[in-house]
Scaffold this motif. Structure first.
Motif, PDB file in Angstrom:
ATOM      1  N   SER A  60       0.839  -1.188   0.000  1.00  0.00           N
ATOM      2  CA  SER A  60       0.000   0.000   0.000  1.00  0.00           C
ATOM      3  C   SER A  60       0.879   1.246   0.000  1.00  0.00           C
ATOM      4  O   SER A  60       2.106   1.177   0.128  1.00  0.00           O
ATOM      5  CB  SER A  60      -0.913  -0.001   1.229  1.00  0.00           C
ATOM      6  N   ARG A  61       0.230   2.396  -0.122  1.00  0.00           N
ATOM      7  CA  ARG A  61       0.983   3.658  -0.142  1.00  0.00           C
ATOM      8  C   ARG A  61       1.725   3.861   1.189  1.00  0.00           C
ATOM      9  O   ARG A  61       2.868   4.324   1.202  1.00  0.00           O
ATOM     10  CB  ARG A  61       0.027   4.824  -0.396  1.00  0.00           C
ATOM     11  N   THR A  62       1.056   3.495   2.280  1.00  0.00           N
ATOM     12  CA  THR A  62       1.699   3.625   3.594  1.00  0.00           C
ATOM     13  C   THR A  62       2.936   2.740   3.690  1.00  0.00           C
ATOM     14  O   THR A  62       3.986   3.156   4.201  1.00  0.00           O
ATOM     15  CB  THR A  62       0.712   3.270   4.708  1.00  0.00           C
ATOM     16  N   GLU A  63       2.823   1.504   3.189  1.00  0.00           N
ATOM     17  CA  GLU A  63       3.969   0.597   3.224  1.00  0.00           C
ATOM     18  C   GLU A  63       5.103   1.105   2.329  1.00  0.00           C
ATOM     19  O   GLU A  63       6.277   0.990   2.680  1.00  0.00           O
ATOM     20  CB  GLU A  63       3.533  -0.801   2.787  1.00  0.00           C
ATOM     21  N   LYS A  64       4.742   1.674   1.179  1.00  0.00           N
ATOM     22  CA  LYS A  64       5.771   2.226   0.300  1.00  0.00           C
ATOM     23  C   LYS A  64       6.506   3.373   0.980  1.00  0.00           C
ATOM     24  O   LYS A  64       7.735   3.474   0.895  1.00  0.00           O
ATOM     25  CB  LYS A  64       5.142   2.706  -1.008  1.00  0.00           C
ATOM     26  N   LEU A  65       5.749   4.248   1.650  1.00  0.00           N
ATOM     27  CA  LEU A  65       6.389   5.361   2.339  1.00  0.00           C
ATOM     28  C   LEU A  65       7.273   4.851   3.475  1.00  0.00           C
ATOM     29  O   LEU A  65       8.376   5.374   3.704  1.00  0.00           O
ATOM     30  CB  LEU A  65       5.322   6.312   2.881  1.00  0.00           C
ATOM     31  N   ALA A  66       6.780   3.820   4.202  1.00  0.00           N
ATOM     32  CA  ALA A  66       7.586   3.256   5.287  1.00  0.00           C
ATOM     33  C   ALA A  66       8.878   2.650   4.739  1.00  0.00           C
ATOM     34  O   ALA A  66       9.965   2.819   5.327  1.00  0.00           O
ATOM     35  CB  ALA A  66       6.782   2.207   6.050  1.00  0.00           C
TER      36      ALA A  66
END
Length: 419
Positions: free
Chosen positions: A200-206
């Protein structure tokens, strides 16, 4: 030559990657249709009001979803050489807690959404594109079929007529349309797979933050290693040469007694300059990376800093084990610069330095009984307190300075300390 190049661009470019893309579409059709029977079964049980059987299609969907996801990843890797990014794993282990985390995780349900919702819709588009290719190939080669098939096998007796020419022209048009339709479908399928099967976008940012933190740590380690190399080169090279020069000048001054007064003055001046250069070089080397810090750790290095100051400094270092070289260097330079500021600006009579490790944090406290009034906000951009704050922030540490008017001044630094 230009006409040939133009024909290659017009005729060859649309078909250059059409084969791989069409194979990707054809290979995706059975994978996109795999969940359809399960959902038809689910709709049938719901319509027949059989609640005991209704959960079975859902459970089977959850079981086959990871297998279908693996198949989709292999399809992209084998046919177009693309690796779909993987989502974060909820947690290791094979116990019931790990199973619950996987079942309640967003990654699994996004995969279910791809296979159960986007998959059937993409299957319809797959069939449409493959039908366009089939119709284009049959229509474009209609004269071949007229020539090759016996009359009794033909559906209609077109013959070599104008209608057959129209069909051939339509087939050629579909042949030029086919690569574009296939490319559009592959882009749509790839986008859906990246969004629903990948992180997800959150995982990509993390992951991006973790990568940046790792790369920054590598840069800091490389810079610290470079400082150590420069310190060694200066200590073993230029410093030794200056020491040898000073010794030789001292010997010349003491042994050559019959020199003219002017020559003796020149030797004396050169000897004094050599000793001052050695002292300045010692300070420079100590500022780059003191050898005692690398050899004996923070306790010995900070004790040496305190011993050189004109005011009494109490140093208390409690470290069960040494931190990483980068964190150790940051702690040393923070204390060294803070004590230098105490001597220059604080009008203090004593100072205290405390360094201890609390869990995963290296706590550094520098206090003095001076006049206070130090202001971090008003400090210069690259020197003083602001420079210390930036050096601490480079390793994700925190820096605070409490200095009311009249004192005392307390600088507190917390540095993350990996186990």
């Amino acid at each position: 030559m230009q006409l040939t190049t133009w024909l290659q661009l017009v005729l060859g470019r649309p078909f250059r990657r059409a084969g791989h893309r069409t194979a990707l579409v054809a290979a995706g059709l059975p994978l996109h249709l795999a969940v359809v029977p399960l959902w038809l079964w689910l709709l049938g049980t719901m319509a027949a009001l059989v609640p005991a059987v209704t959960p079975l299609p859902v459970l089977l969907t959850l079981v086959v979803t990871p297998l279908l996801t693996v198949g989709q990843r292999r399809r992209y890797r084998a046919l177009v050489g693309k690796d779909l990014p993987r989502p974060a794993v909820p947690g290791p282990g094979r116990n019931w807690k790990s199973a619950v985390r996987r079942l309640t995780g967003r990654a699994l349900w996004r995969q279910v959404c791809y296979h159960a919702v986007a998959g059937p819709l993409l299957a319809v588009l797959d069939l449409a594109v493959l039908a366009v290719w089939a119709a284009a190939l049959v229509a474009a080669s209609i004269y071949v079929w007229i020539w090759a098939l016996p009359p009794q096998w033909r559906v209609t007796d077109l013959g070599y007529t104008t209608q057959a020419a129209y069909i051939t022209a339509g087939g050629l048009a579909l042949l030029f349309l086919g690569p574009r339709l296939t490319g559009a479908l592959v882009r749509l399928d790839t986008r859906a797979a990246e969004v629903l099967l990948g992180p997800s976008r959150t995982e990509k940012l993390a992951r991006r933050v973790a990568d940046l933190a790792e790369s920054r740590a590598g840069v800091l380690d490389a810079a610290d290693a470079e400082r150590r190399r420069i310190e060694r080169d200066l200590h073993d090279g230029a410093q030794q040469r200056l020491v040898s020069l000073a010794v030789n000048l001292g010997l010349a001054r003491s042994t050559l007694g019959d020199l003219p007064e002017d020559a003796r003055k020149v030797i004396d001046e050169a000897h004094r300059e050599a000793k001052e250069a050695i002292a300045e070089l010692n300070n420079l080397v100590r500022g780059l990376h003191p050898a005692v810090l690398e050899d004996r750790g923070l306790d010995a290095a900070l004790s040496g800093v305190a011993a050189r100051l004109p005011i009494p400094v109490r140093v208390a270092v409690d470290l069960p084990q040494r931190p990483s070289p980068t964190v150790e260097a940051v702690a040393y330079f923070v204390v060294s610069e803070a004590l230098t500021n105490v001597v220059k600006h604080a009008q203090a009579t004593r100072a205290d330095v405390t360094v201890e490790r609390i869990g995963e944090t290296l706590l550094v406290v520098v206090a003095d009984d001076g006049a206070g009034g130090a202001d971090l906000a008003a400090a210069g951009g690259g020197t003083g307190l602001a420079g210390l704050a930036k050096r601490v922030a480079s390793v994700d540490g925190t820096f605070s300075c409490r200095s009311p008017a009249g004192g005392p001044t307390v600088i507190t630094v917390e540095l993350p300390c990996a186990p």
